[in-house]
Design an enzyme around this catalytic site. Structure first.
Site, PDB file in Angstrom:
ATOM      1  CD  GLU A  73      -3.209  -0.453   0.157  1.00 13.86           C
ATOM      2  OE1 GLU A  73      -3.195   0.739  -0.184  1.00 13.86           O
ATOM      3  OE2 GLU A  73      -4.076  -1.251  -0.231  1.00 13.86           O
ATOM      4  CD  GLU A 133      -1.444  -1.065  -4.454  1.00 11.68           C
ATOM      5  OE1 GLU A 133      -1.362  -2.282  -4.652  1.00 11.68           O
ATOM      6  OE2 GLU A 133      -2.455  -0.509  -3.968  1.00 11.68           O
TER       7      GLU A 133
END
Lengths: 187, 187
Positions: A62, A65
């Protein structure tokens, strides 16, 4: 009451915090946290665990990203349990914040998921009104760890063999001194 | 990839450990842990969280149901994440061990859920071959905490207001020294 287990009751969200030293414009060395701005407030990059994904892998995925920063899992820092969140589809929510080690520093954030992303001095983040309470608290934990040793705040991980046919699991708890580590280490 | 969250991915099991001082037959004072025996091994009493139930409430409820001991939540000690368990219906499993304070001591165990239940000296449990690896490790953590202070092993809880319409949540992390506690305490 029935003793049979029901079904999955929790979604698990994981955030990653990559504290780092950074040179400021004023030539002070700052201890900074990586944060993103959403419509509500500054918070740590993170998102929901995918099925079968380890906590540390969710955090680094995460963070990459959302911010473009590559990182390595170090430890768990905090766990939140919340019931009745409107975005949790009637399930309860566990939100886990990890401490990560940044391996890159150039921010290239995802415009679909955040308005801004930057490195902010942790001392400022710990008192920032526009940060969520949990973000301020974790910033304080990290400052404390930075000044007195991360062993004061970390839950470290070890992998142990499971009872079930060759499976293993990840166990997180406070580090044990060697004496105690040896005592139980017939794993 | 879709950024929409999926569905609940985890079941959450919680075990409670009520360490206590107890007088043995030989007039030694033992530091004991409450354990149950299932077909596989000695382990801590515990079970799955019910929807909407706080971690500490699951621990005290399961300990009461399985052993007859009433207790009070003190802290989180460890977290395990496991994927692919045959008894988890394809979901991942989080298993959390709590430290509880016993309020009663007379064991009256549930014969549907365990074969035996007793107070065992923690030093013996930490090295018991017939205990699961996680049980031995948590016994070591508790011995360490007993000798050098439970603040060395505990994740304590605080309740904070949520962003969503009057909800609150429980947050678990290492205790912060007062200086750091004040810094972020504009909650």
């Amino acid at each position: 009451p029935s003793r049979l287990p029901g079904y999955a009751t929790h979604q698990v969200g994981v955030a990653g915090q990559c504290p780092s030293f950074a040179q400021s414009n004023n030539f002070f060395v700052l201890f900074s946290g990586l944060i993103i701005q959403t419509k509500n407030a500054w918070k740590f990059p993170g998102g929901l665990s995918e099925p079968g994904e380890d906590i540390g892998d969710t955090a680094t995925r995460e963070v990459l990203e959302e911010t473009g920063i590559t990182s390595e899992f170090q430890a768990l820092l905090s766990i939140r349990q919340q019931h009745g969140r409107p975005d949790a589809f009637g399930k309860s929510d566990l939100y886990i914040v990890c401490r990560l080690k940044p391996l890159s520093f150039r921010v290239s954030f995802c415009p679909h998921e955040c308005l801004r992303c930057e490195w902010m001095a942790l001392a400022a983040l710990a008192t920032a009104e526009e940060a969520t309470p949990i973000t301020r608290r974790v910033a304080s934990l990290l400052l404390y760890g930075h000044r007195e040793g991360f062993d004061k705040v970390d839950l470290t991980v070890r992998e142990l063999p499971a009872l079930h046919r060759g499976l293993s699991y990840k166990l997180y708890h406070r580090d044990l001194p060697e004496l105690y580590e040896k005592m139980s280490a017939m794993d």
